[in-house]
Design an enzyme around this catalytic site. Structure first.
Site, PDB file in Angstrom:
ATOM      1  N   TYR A   1       3.591  -8.138  -5.322  1.00  0.00           N
ATOM      2  CA  TYR A   1       2.418  -8.596  -6.090  1.00  0.00           C
ATOM      3  C   TYR A   1       1.825  -9.895  -5.558  1.00  0.00           C
ATOM      4  O   TYR A   1       0.882 -10.421  -6.117  1.00  0.00           O
ATOM      5  CB  TYR A   1       2.799  -8.784  -7.562  1.00  0.00           C
ATOM      6  CG  TYR A   1       4.017  -9.659  -7.756  1.00  0.00           C
ATOM      7  CD1 TYR A   1       3.922 -11.047  -7.666  1.00  0.00           C
ATOM      8  CD2 TYR A   1       5.266  -9.103  -8.009  1.00  0.00           C
ATOM      9  CE1 TYR A   1       5.034 -11.860  -7.824  1.00  0.00           C
ATOM     10  CE2 TYR A   1       6.378  -9.906  -8.172  1.00  0.00           C
ATOM     11  CZ  TYR A   1       6.260 -11.278  -8.075  1.00  0.00           C
ATOM     12  OH  TYR A   1       7.361 -12.071  -8.223  1.00  0.00           O
ATOM     13  N   GLY A   2       2.384 -10.433  -4.480  1.00  0.00           N
ATOM     14  CA  GLY A   2       1.930 -11.740  -3.995  1.00  0.00           C
ATOM     15  C   GLY A   2       1.739 -11.773  -2.496  1.00  0.00           C
ATOM     16  O   GLY A   2       0.979 -11.000  -1.934  1.00  0.00           O
ATOM     17  N   THR A   3       2.460 -12.669  -1.839  1.00  0.00           N
ATOM     18  CA  THR A   3       2.242 -12.907  -0.411  1.00  0.00           C
ATOM     19  C   THR A   3       2.647 -11.740   0.469  1.00  0.00           C
ATOM     20  O   THR A   3       2.286 -11.705   1.644  1.00  0.00           O
ATOM     21  CB  THR A   3       3.000 -14.170   0.063  1.00  0.00           C
ATOM     22  OG1 THR A   3       4.401 -13.964  -0.065  1.00  0.00           O
ATOM     23  CG2 THR A   3       2.557 -15.402  -0.715  1.00  0.00           C
ATOM     24  N   LEU A   4       3.375 -10.759  -0.062  1.00  0.00           N
ATOM     25  CA  LEU A   4       3.756  -9.585   0.723  1.00  0.00           C
ATOM     26  C   LEU A   4       2.692  -8.482   0.705  1.00  0.00           C
ATOM     27  O   LEU A   4       2.779  -7.525   1.466  1.00  0.00           O
ATOM     28  CB  LEU A   4       5.091  -9.017   0.207  1.00  0.00           C
ATOM     29  CG  LEU A   4       6.309  -9.890   0.507  1.00  0.00           C
ATOM     30  CD1 LEU A   4       7.501  -9.450  -0.335  1.00  0.00           C
ATOM     31  CD2 LEU A   4       6.650  -9.850   1.984  1.00  0.00           C
TER      32      LEU A   4
ATOM     33  N   GLU B   1      12.738 -14.066  -0.686  1.00  0.00           N
ATOM     34  CA  GLU B   1      12.505 -14.363  -2.099  1.00  0.00           C
ATOM     35  C   GLU B   1      13.564 -15.276  -2.705  1.00  0.00           C
ATOM     36  O   GLU B   1      13.493 -15.607  -3.888  1.00  0.00           O
ATOM     37  CB  GLU B   1      12.426 -13.055  -2.902  1.00  0.00           C
ATOM     38  CG  GLU B   1      11.334 -12.110  -2.443  1.00  0.00           C
ATOM     39  CD  GLU B   1       9.923 -12.627  -2.702  1.00  0.00           C
ATOM     40  OE1 GLU B   1       9.777 -13.717  -3.282  1.00  0.00           O
ATOM     41  OE2 GLU B   1       8.977 -11.944  -2.319  1.00  0.00           O
TER      42      GLU B   1
END
Length: 127
Positions: free
Chosen positions: A9-12, A74
């Site tokens: 849901y973010g930087t990936l 993470e």
């Protein structure tokens, strides 16, 4: 080969700074999860297991090797999951169960994202 289904849901996500980690992953699809709320931590978001109006998530199948690398990225320690920066939990998605990384730190005072997704901060220039 064993695969693990992971939701990001973010930087990936595609177009974000850490998406290169997903180069060998198989993209499954996109969905919105109402089981999580995002918090804007600054350079990255953190998800908490709290109801929302729907957070944009990309689902991937990853190898055990990549899954271990994602755990490192993470700050997840499988032997002490609550001690790291993120824990992870399998949540139901339209594509079946997927591992979602959940932020372990306090989010008091941080902006909550209840719908849609996190936007990468843009660099500003001063002249």
């Amino acid at each position: 080969m064993s695969l693990n289904r992971v939701g990001v849901y973010g930087t990936l996500k595609k177009g974000h700074s850490n998406h290169h980690f997903m180069a060998t992953a198989r993209f499954v699809g996109r969905c919105r999860l109402k089981q999580i709320t995002l918090y804007d931590i600054g350079p990255f978001p953190g998800a908490k297991l709290r109801p929302s109006q729907g957070i944009d998530v990309e689902i991937y199948d990853v190898t055990n090797e990549l899954f271990a690398r994602l755990d490192q990225l993470e700050g997840h320690n499988p032997r002490a999951p609550r001690a790291g920066e993120y824990d992870r939990r399998q949540l139901e998605t339209p594509f079946g169960l997927a591992w979602i990384y959940l932020y372990n730190r306090d989010v008091s005072g941080l902006p909550a994202i209840q719908r849609g997704g996190w936007r990468m901060p843009t660099a500003s220039c001063r002249f």
